[in-house]
Design an enzyme around this catalytic site. Structure first.
Site, PDB file in Angstrom:
ATOM      1  N   LEU A 105       2.563  73.955 -53.604  1.00  0.00           N
ATOM      2  CA  LEU A 105       3.559  74.587 -52.730  1.00  0.00           C
ATOM      3  C   LEU A 105       4.218  75.804 -53.386  1.00  0.00           C
ATOM      4  O   LEU A 105       4.665  75.727 -54.537  1.00  0.00           O
ATOM      5  CB  LEU A 105       4.644  73.551 -52.371  1.00  0.00           C
ATOM      6  CG  LEU A 105       5.729  74.046 -51.404  1.00  0.00           C
ATOM      7  CD1 LEU A 105       5.154  74.298 -50.015  1.00  0.00           C
ATOM      8  CD2 LEU A 105       6.881  73.050 -51.337  1.00  0.00           C
ATOM      9  N   HIS A 109       7.430  84.206 -49.458  1.00  0.00           N
ATOM     10  CA  HIS A 109       8.439  83.198 -49.802  1.00  0.00           C
ATOM     11  C   HIS A 109       9.715  83.927 -50.222  1.00  0.00           C
ATOM     12  O   HIS A 109       9.651  84.907 -50.975  1.00  0.00           O
ATOM     13  CB  HIS A 109       7.911  82.318 -50.952  1.00  0.00           C
ATOM     14  CG  HIS A 109       8.888  81.247 -51.341  1.00  0.00           C
ATOM     15  ND1 HIS A 109       9.083  80.118 -50.579  1.00  0.00           N
ATOM     16  CD2 HIS A 109       9.747  81.160 -52.388  1.00  0.00           C
ATOM     17  CE1 HIS A 109      10.014  79.371 -51.151  1.00  0.00           C
ATOM     18  NE2 HIS A 109      10.434  79.974 -52.247  1.00  0.00           N
ATOM     19  N   LEU A 161       1.233  72.733 -45.986  1.00  0.00           N
ATOM     20  CA  LEU A 161      -0.155  72.665 -45.529  1.00  0.00           C
ATOM     21  C   LEU A 161      -0.978  71.751 -46.442  1.00  0.00           C
ATOM     22  O   LEU A 161      -0.759  71.711 -47.660  1.00  0.00           O
ATOM     23  CB  LEU A 161      -0.747  74.077 -45.499  1.00  0.00           C
ATOM     24  CG  LEU A 161      -0.079  74.982 -44.461  1.00  0.00           C
ATOM     25  CD1 LEU A 161      -0.345  76.449 -44.753  1.00  0.00           C
ATOM     26  CD2 LEU A 161      -0.545  74.611 -43.054  1.00  0.00           C
TER      27      LEU A 161
HETATM   28  C1  GAR Z   1      11.709  84.544 -44.155  1.00  0.00           C
HETATM   29  O1  GAR Z   1      12.816  84.758 -44.996  1.00  0.00           O
HETATM   30  C2  GAR Z   1      10.552  83.982 -44.972  1.00  0.00           C
HETATM   31  O2  GAR Z   1      10.455  84.505 -46.255  1.00  0.00           O
HETATM   32  C3  GAR Z   1      10.901  82.527 -45.002  1.00  0.00           C
HETATM   33  O3  GAR Z   1      11.389  82.227 -43.730  1.00  0.00           O
HETATM   34  C4  GAR Z   1      11.992  83.416 -43.181  1.00  0.00           C
HETATM   35  C5  GAR Z   1      11.341  83.659 -41.843  1.00  0.00           C
HETATM   36  O4  GAR Z   1      11.972  84.724 -41.171  1.00  0.00           O
HETATM   37  N1  GAR Z   1       9.768  81.716 -45.342  1.00  0.00           N
HETATM   38  C6  GAR Z   1       9.866  80.577 -45.982  1.00  0.00           C
HETATM   39  O5  GAR Z   1      10.917  80.090 -46.338  1.00  0.00           O
HETATM   40  C7  GAR Z   1       8.537  79.888 -46.241  1.00  0.00           C
HETATM   41  N2  GAR Z   1       8.685  78.898 -47.247  1.00  0.00           N
HETATM   42  P1  GAR Z   1      11.224  85.442 -40.006  1.00  0.00           P
HETATM   43  O6  GAR Z   1      10.789  84.347 -39.023  1.00  0.00           O
HETATM   44  O7  GAR Z   1      12.278  86.322 -39.394  1.00  0.00           O
HETATM   45  O8  GAR Z   1      10.064  86.187 -40.571  1.00  0.00           O
END
Ligand code: GAR
Length: 220
Positions: free
Chosen positions: A151, A116, A100
């Site tokens: 980030l 995260h 973002l």
């Molecule tokens: C989750 O593990 C979240 O922590 C990660 O993406 C996945 C989404 O799963 N987020 C990131 O990596 C952000 N940088 P979900 O769509 O099942 O919630």
């Protein structure tokens, strides 16, 4: 909850994919009768699987596709316009896989929260589970934090941790981390909507009542 807060805090959730964290938030908000409502789920791509689930729950949805915009700034401006239609108190990133712009982040300063999949400040960015295995850490997890223009950085509200086990692959580890994500994120947002979360002058989070802010996978 302090009496000055309006009855229900308004939440907008941003997703990019399956939306399991979104589902955990929606369920907890309803089942635990938070003083909050999920007003909308907005995706960074129209084919995000979580959108249909949100629609089935009767939640308003929206989607913007970054390829329809000439620049990151243009996308973020349109995204903010879409979000602000719902006048949210908090905007919750739940697997929202876009970097973002500072303008967007500053617009929601103190109201923008992310999860995260690592124990920040370790392993910002992508492929966090592979990074954890490659470095040989014995403990891995997730972090719920306020978003700043840097980030995967910002005051930490809650964390979840799992031991790294012999034989773990990135996928196996990701599944176990996801289980603690589904504990840590709803807990953190519940504290927020209850008006219990404060930022100190040195940019740390304090939560009224001092709840345990580390979530674990059983006994470690
Ligand atoms: C989750 O593990 C979240 O922590 C990660 O993406 C996945 C989404 O799963 N987020 C990131 O990596 C952000 N940088 P979900 O769509 O099942 O919630």
């Amino acid at each position: 909850m302090p009496e000055s807060l309006p009855l229900k805090r308004r939440l907008v959730i941003l997703i990019s994919g399956r939306g399991s964290n979104m589902q955990a938030l929606v369920h907890a908000c309803r089942d635990e009768a938070w003083p909050a409502e999920v007003c909308a789920v907005i995706a960074s791509r129209p084919d995000a699987a979580g959108l249909s689930w949100a629609r089935e729950q009767g939640i308003a949805t929206g989607a913007l596709y970054h390829k329809d915009f000439p620049s990151r700034e243009a996308f973020d401006t349109a995204l903010a316009e879409e979000i602000d239609r719902y006048q949210p108190d908090y905007v919750l990133l739940a697997g929202f896989m876009r970097v973002l712009t500072p303008g967007f982040v500053n617009h929601y300063a103190g109201r923008l929260v992310n999860i995260h999949p690592s124990l920040l400040p370790m392993f910002p960015g992508l492929h966090t589970h592979a990074q954890a295995l490659a470095t040989g850490v014995q403990l891995h997890g997730c972090t719920v934090h306020f978003v700043t223009p840097v980030l995967d950085h910002g005051p930490i509200i809650a964390q979840g941790c799992v031991p790294v086990r012999v034989g773990d692959t990135p996928d196996i580890l990701a599944d176990r981390v996801l289980a603690v994500e589904h504990q840590a994120y709803p807990a953190a947002v519940r504290w927020l909507v209850e008006g219990r979360v404060r930022l100190t002058v040195d940019h740390r989070v304090e939560v009224d009542g001092d709840p345990q802010r580390l979530f674990t996978e059983g006994e470690i």
